[in-house]
Design an enzyme around this catalytic site. Sequence first.
Site, PDB file in Angstrom:
ATOM      1  N   HIS A  93      -4.120   4.745   4.180  1.00 60.09           N
ATOM      2  CA  HIS A  93      -5.325   3.959   3.900  1.00 60.09           C
ATOM      3  C   HIS A  93      -6.285   4.742   3.013  1.00 60.09           C
ATOM      4  CE1 HIS A  93      -8.735   1.295   4.379  1.00 60.09           C
ATOM      5  NE2 HIS A  93      -9.460   2.338   4.730  1.00 60.09           N
ATOM      6  N   ARG A  98       0.879  -1.180   0.000  1.00 67.55           N
ATOM      7  CA  ARG A  98       0.000   0.000   0.000  1.00 67.55           C
ATOM      8  C   ARG A  98       0.905   1.215   0.000  1.00 67.55           C
ATOM      9  NH1 ARG A  98      -3.347   0.907   5.316  1.00 67.55           N
ATOM     10  NH2 ARG A  98      -1.859   2.588   5.636  1.00 67.55           N
ATOM     11  N   TYR A 140       1.565   4.984  12.374  1.00 65.75           N
ATOM     12  CA  TYR A 140       1.740   3.555  12.667  1.00 65.75           C
ATOM     13  C   TYR A 140       2.712   2.828  11.744  1.00 65.75           C
ATOM     14  CZ  TYR A 140      -1.942   3.417   9.101  1.00 65.75           C
ATOM     15  OH  TYR A 140      -2.664   3.600   7.956  1.00 65.75           O
TER      16      TYR A 140
HETATM   17  C1  LIG Z   1     -17.536  -4.587   8.016  1.00 63.99           C
HETATM   18  C2  LIG Z   1     -16.611  -3.435   7.964  1.00 63.99           C
HETATM   19  N1  LIG Z   1     -15.914  -3.111   9.069  1.00 63.99           N
HETATM   20  C3  LIG Z   1     -15.062  -2.058   9.047  1.00 63.99           C
HETATM   21  C4  LIG Z   1     -14.887  -1.306   7.929  1.00 63.99           C
HETATM   22  C5  LIG Z   1     -13.931  -0.091   7.921  1.00 63.99           C
HETATM   23  N2  LIG Z   1     -12.786  -0.401   7.065  1.00 63.99           N
HETATM   24  C6  LIG Z   1     -12.756  -0.056   5.765  1.00 63.99           C
HETATM   25  S1  LIG Z   1     -11.394  -0.618   4.996  1.00 63.99           S
HETATM   26  C7  LIG Z   1     -10.780  -1.291   6.400  1.00 63.99           C
HETATM   27  C8  LIG Z   1      -9.471  -2.023   6.367  1.00 63.99           C
HETATM   28  C9  LIG Z   1      -9.445  -3.099   5.329  1.00 63.99           C
HETATM   29  O1  LIG Z   1      -8.209  -3.739   5.312  1.00 63.99           O
HETATM   30  P1  LIG Z   1      -7.856  -4.792   4.190  1.00 63.99           P
HETATM   31  O2  LIG Z   1      -8.976  -5.744   4.019  1.00 63.99           O
HETATM   32  O3  LIG Z   1      -6.531  -5.373   4.502  1.00 63.99           O
HETATM   33  O4  LIG Z   1      -7.815  -3.956   2.848  1.00 63.99           O
HETATM   34  P2  LIG Z   1      -6.825  -2.753   2.492  1.00 63.99           P
HETATM   35  O5  LIG Z   1      -7.550  -1.495   2.836  1.00 63.99           O
HETATM   36  O6  LIG Z   1      -5.578  -2.951   3.273  1.00 63.99           O
HETATM   37  O7  LIG Z   1      -6.582  -2.882   1.033  1.00 63.99           O
HETATM   38  C10 LIG Z   1     -11.654  -1.066   7.460  1.00 63.99           C
HETATM   39  C11 LIG Z   1     -11.406  -1.505   8.849  1.00 63.99           C
HETATM   40  C12 LIG Z   1     -15.641  -1.680   6.809  1.00 63.99           C
HETATM   41  N3  LIG Z   1     -15.567  -0.991   5.665  1.00 63.99           N
HETATM   42  N4  LIG Z   1     -16.479  -2.739   6.858  1.00 63.99           N
END
Ligand SMILES: Cc1ncc(C[n+]2csc(CCOP(=O)(O)OP(=O)(O)O)c2C)c(N)n1
Lengths: 340, 340, 327, 327
Positions: free
Chosen positions: B258, B254, B267
């Site tokens: 985020h 990434r 972090y």
């Molecule tokens: C059910 C749910 N819980 C929390 C969130 C908030 N949220 C959005 S993206 C994310 C992190 C996702 O991490 P990952 O699956 O590793 O994907 P990345 O963003 O690293 O590509 C969170 C906690 C959400 N969108 N849906």
Amino acid sequence: MTDRTGKQGSLAASVGLYDDDLVQMYRYVALARALDERMWILNRAGRIPFVISGQGHEGAQVGITWPLERHQDWIAPFYRSIATCLTFGMEARDILTAQYATALDPSSGGRQMPGHYGSHEHNIVSVSSPVATQLLHAVGIALAAKIRGTGQVALTTMGEGSSNQGDVHEGLNFAAIHKLPFVFVVENNGYAISVPAARQLAVADVADRAAGYGIPGVIVDGSDVLACYAASREAIERARSGDGPTLIEAKVTRLTAHSSDDQQTKYRSAEELAAERERDPLPLFRSQLEEAGVLTEEIATRLAAEIKLAVDDATDVAEAQVDPDPATAMRFVYAEDDGR
Amino acid sequence: MTDRTGKQGSLAASVGLYDDDLVQMYRYVALARALDERMWILNRAGRIPFVISGQGHEGAQVGITWPLERHQDWIAPFYRSIATCLTFGMEARDILTAQYATALDPSSGGRQMPGHYGSHEHNIVSVSSPVATQLLHAVGIALAAKIRGTGQVALTTMGEGSSNQGDVHEGLNFAAIHKLPFVFVVENNGYAISVPAARQLAVADVADRAAGYGIPGVIVDGSDVLACYAASREAIERARSGDGPTLIEAKVTRLTAHSSDDQQTKYRSAEELAAERERDPLPLFRSQLEEAGVLTEEIATRLAAEIKLAVDDATDVAEAQVDPDPATAMRFVYAEDDGR
Amino acid sequence: MTARTFIDAIRETLAGEMRRDPSIIVLGEDVGKKGGVFLATDGLWAEFGDERVIDTPLTESMIVGASIGAAINGLRPVCEIQFADFIFPAFNQIVSEAARMRYRSNNGYSVPMVIRAPYGGGVHGALYHSQSVEAFFTHVPGLKVVVPSTPHDARGLLRSSIRDDDPVLFFEHKKMYRSVRGEVPDTDYTIPLGQAAVTHPGSQVTVIAYGLMAHYALEAADRVADEGISVEVVDVRTLRPLDRETVLESVRKTGKCLIVYEDNKFGGYGAEIAAIVAEEAFDYLDGPVTRIAGPEVPGVPYNHALEDWFMVSPDKIADGIRQLAAY
Amino acid sequence: MTARTFIDAIRETLAGEMRRDPSIIVLGEDVGKKGGVFLATDGLWAEFGDERVIDTPLTESMIVGASIGAAINGLRPVCEIQFADFIFPAFNQIVSEAARMRYRSNNGYSVPMVIRAPYGGGVHGALYHSQSVEAFFTHVPGLKVVVPSTPHDARGLLRSSIRDDDPVLFFEHKKMYRSVRGEVPDTDYTIPLGQAAVTHPGSQVTVIAYGLMAHYALEAADRVADEGISVEVVDVRTLRPLDRETVLESVRKTGKCLIVYEDNKFGGYGAEIAAIVAEEAFDYLDGPVTRIAGPEVPGVPYNHALEDWFMVSPDKIADGIRQLAAY
Ligand SMILES: Cc1ncc(C[n+]2csc(CCOP(=O)(O)OP(=O)(O)O)c2C)c(N)n1
Ligand SMILES: Cc1ncc(C[n+]2csc(CCOP(=O)(O)OP(=O)(O)O)c2C)c(N)n1
Ligand SMILES: [Mg+2]
Ligand SMILES: [Mg+2]
């Protein structure tokens, strides 16, 4: 429970127990079975409207529960866990009052269906109906044990069908990350009601899933009580010493229909049902102990009498107990905070 | 897309493609990056309130999407899937109108946040925010493909953090039991917002979970576009020929926070961030194609100009489009059944 | 016309629709060989085979989520949740996904699917096999919610639900499965979603109900008729969209409104009807808008004495009518 | 007394409670080093460490389910759902498990835990970062539901929620986090759950609201005051259990009742208040019980023009007051 002293024949020694332990373990298997059979009789006699049974699972349940510390460790059981609950401290009376849903039923005071056991006194989490939810409760109990430094282990158990629920994935993942003192037991009887294992999972063994969480996955013959005991003891030691969770899959057999509402001949052949009888843990354990000279005729006769007495007594007590008073039905939705 | 003819150098031949394919693939990686960078510029300029980025994931996305059949197969993407959507048919304009949430935004007509792409025209399922839900939609699409005998394959993609959701367990299990034409892609960038992989999973590789469903779990370097292509092609062939699902884990990086609401320096260390830059798929793919003589200076210059034009055009179009009319906001809660 | 039990009407309608439209599939736990724990799908597997009648693993979120996908790709899934009580693991898929797919894609995608589930108490089902869960879904734009009370309505409404282009929750009171019988035409009739029915005309008090309570309301109406109280019973049948006009017309006529539901009272579906009546029929009201509903406990207890205490009964409804009539 | 933003009050209260009671833990997504996506838990990880401030995987059902277990075994978990919109995967654990553990075990077990979640629209959050989800939980016996509107209330109510022996859902309107400030005493005060507050006394129209809408109601009350309309605003603060008496007392005084909520209208929380008022204050009503709430679409759309269209505003409330006053 394993600190007893006394006679230790070679069978007992082979698993680090004493003869008396083996006799007691046998007693729980036989007591659970006798209570269970009584439930079906009472159901047919129109005394209780519903039965959900543990027949075929008792050997695994007793073996797996045995190494846990009563009043210290925790169990989050499921609806077939009669032998588990007995081994962990509930009494025959507690099991049958639950069937009658009486006011004094310690599991729920008559609020829940039969099979939904629970006991605050014995660290047995109240069973609910939506399957697999209890896994997360056990994981949380283990988390609290770790944070509070209590040395407790939490164990949960469910069927292989239930293990496909999302909660199982989420809980195993978390328990593994934090190396929680947690043991996950799958009692795989090959069916989720009518759905055979091949339509529930694409793998033969639920234990194959353990690797995806970085935890050991152990398969054990659920009709072999002492093998179950050994697997469980190892998992519990692992958990207690901070090495994290274990998944134990006990291959058991469901000797009855799913419940008294089910007709299993609609989806299981007579041959299959007959073959499954061979895997009944009760006669297998009995023969094993007889051959080892642990279960003498004298002991067997005494146990049979004791068990009959306990089951009759439990039936009488349950029959005699009163229904809960509807005036109490609004209680315990929330804490009754006297003067808080 | 792989039926092109034309020049086929040794690099292209090594993966069964033509040089022109490689150039086009590069074009998508570079276009996605250029659009993404433009989004951040527009955000800083106050033109768009929110950005969620695919930077670092583009190589894997293009490689993995390439072997799918447009207008035939299906993708259920996630919020970082800009390159996926472009490769599968969406246009630069579609991506930027989504950022501006204009009336003509094909993804949602301005109803959803940026990053929630979707296109009925291109068999791209509308992204929602709760993570991982789309896996089940893709599984259902694959189920319908099997039942209807359409020959379609459904692919879904998400982050490694999201793969811990219960829906993933339930969906992989079902897809595996029925050998559905389904591919599960995990774009593992090591973080779920601020939570590092070690606190999200107890295993190093999400791919370890595949065995629990009896399906192949393939790990691929997400900065190696052609390795991603090869892994995906194999999985898609497997799916299409009735052999069931595959889990592909692409290790990506990434490159941004985020989202525009996040401060990743809180972090992640400066060293870590610098090291991750080395895994940027864009320069790696470019060098690879340059070294293989596929991406000549002439082509590179032409592409750069084309991309700049496309991004500028998309920005202009998006800037010029109007907001949706609030009078339309009540529409499409249900079918508008004219005369049904 | 043939007399049918409630469950027969449902089973036959499913079979008939599957014959009519090959894009309809049925999926859920034990719906295949076993024919469902209540036998609502009995015989479908034998007739339509493994591909169209799918025994799923014990995973409600998957059942709904995969049905959404299948609906997107050209099928019309009718999925069964074994008991309404077990619909909650699928809550996110229903509320966040099925309900919003059309809206969030600006009409790009639609989700034509039906979720059938047996609900309701009075059958010794205890906390987790007795619930009324409609209020959680009637609040959600994008969903439709149907609760039939007769074999005739069940057939006509199930047909409309299956043929509808949006997700429909179809709740069947399990106590009615074998206890309720009625005439069902053999024609291909449908009953449009969103139409209430006046099942008992009257002039003094309007009673609004659905499902099992629609029967109890009729019983209560009969009971108080002897006392000279004329009750109009409205069976709403479709809870979302609600047929406001039929409800309001009745209340404007009688001036008195009693709403009956089996679920616990606070925040239950009847609250919305009460709110609508209080707002839109205010000038016609000759008494408070009243409600009779379940007590505020987290489920129907098992023991028969406690279950009787929980359940709304024709007696309790009749009492409510008398009080309101006397107001 | 110190002036605090809404989110500061929450963060400081969490820290203070954790200092007071070592059995309190905080868990959720990104609550640790990052301090939460809104920074509501900022600093807690630094002060209390990995064991008491736990960054969980992205698994809401686990967050709630494990908290239930931890509560059973002696802790008081305060878990955060990152956005209220993402609470649905945990719906089964909240409704089937947390809410029923005490009842189903006949008081054998209790679940002292708090689920905090930012809710609400008006912040460009679109369909999935804007929802009001309270109605799904206020219906459920065994749960308590709190929606504070001021830093003062947030502190006092959060303390009570954490110290409560039953599961509490604590919803914080994210638009208020930094936009709302107020005086917060430095004492260890609590505000009991189940007490509404009259935040603006008046005589002609009662407006009942909570959360952000409690502020908008005050603005509207000020606006119409110039026109000579005297409004009483009741901020219910605790939605379950509801302080019926304060609500009814106000309506019995004013004779007119307008209920305001941000959620879509049909089956929203305000329906229950309307139903209670219509039943229990009928004799005092000088006009219909009215509601102003969100439109019947499955979420707040993103585009600012659509979002403005969706949101209840002080203007819309003022209009509602005027209409009711003129009735
Ligand atoms: C059910 C749910 N819980 C929390 C969130 C908030 N949220 C959005 S993206 C994310 C992190 C996702 O991490 P990952 O699956 O590793 O994907 P990345 O963003 O690293 O590509 C969170 C906690 C959400 N969108 N849906
Ligand atoms: C969430 C949920 N869905 C459905 C049910 C209905 N149900 C009860 S037991 C059962 C089968 C469970 O199978 P398995 O987990 O293998 O356990 P077994 O009964 O075979 O011991 C089903 C479908 C339920 N209790 N909970
Ligand atoms: Mg089983
Ligand atoms: Mg990630």
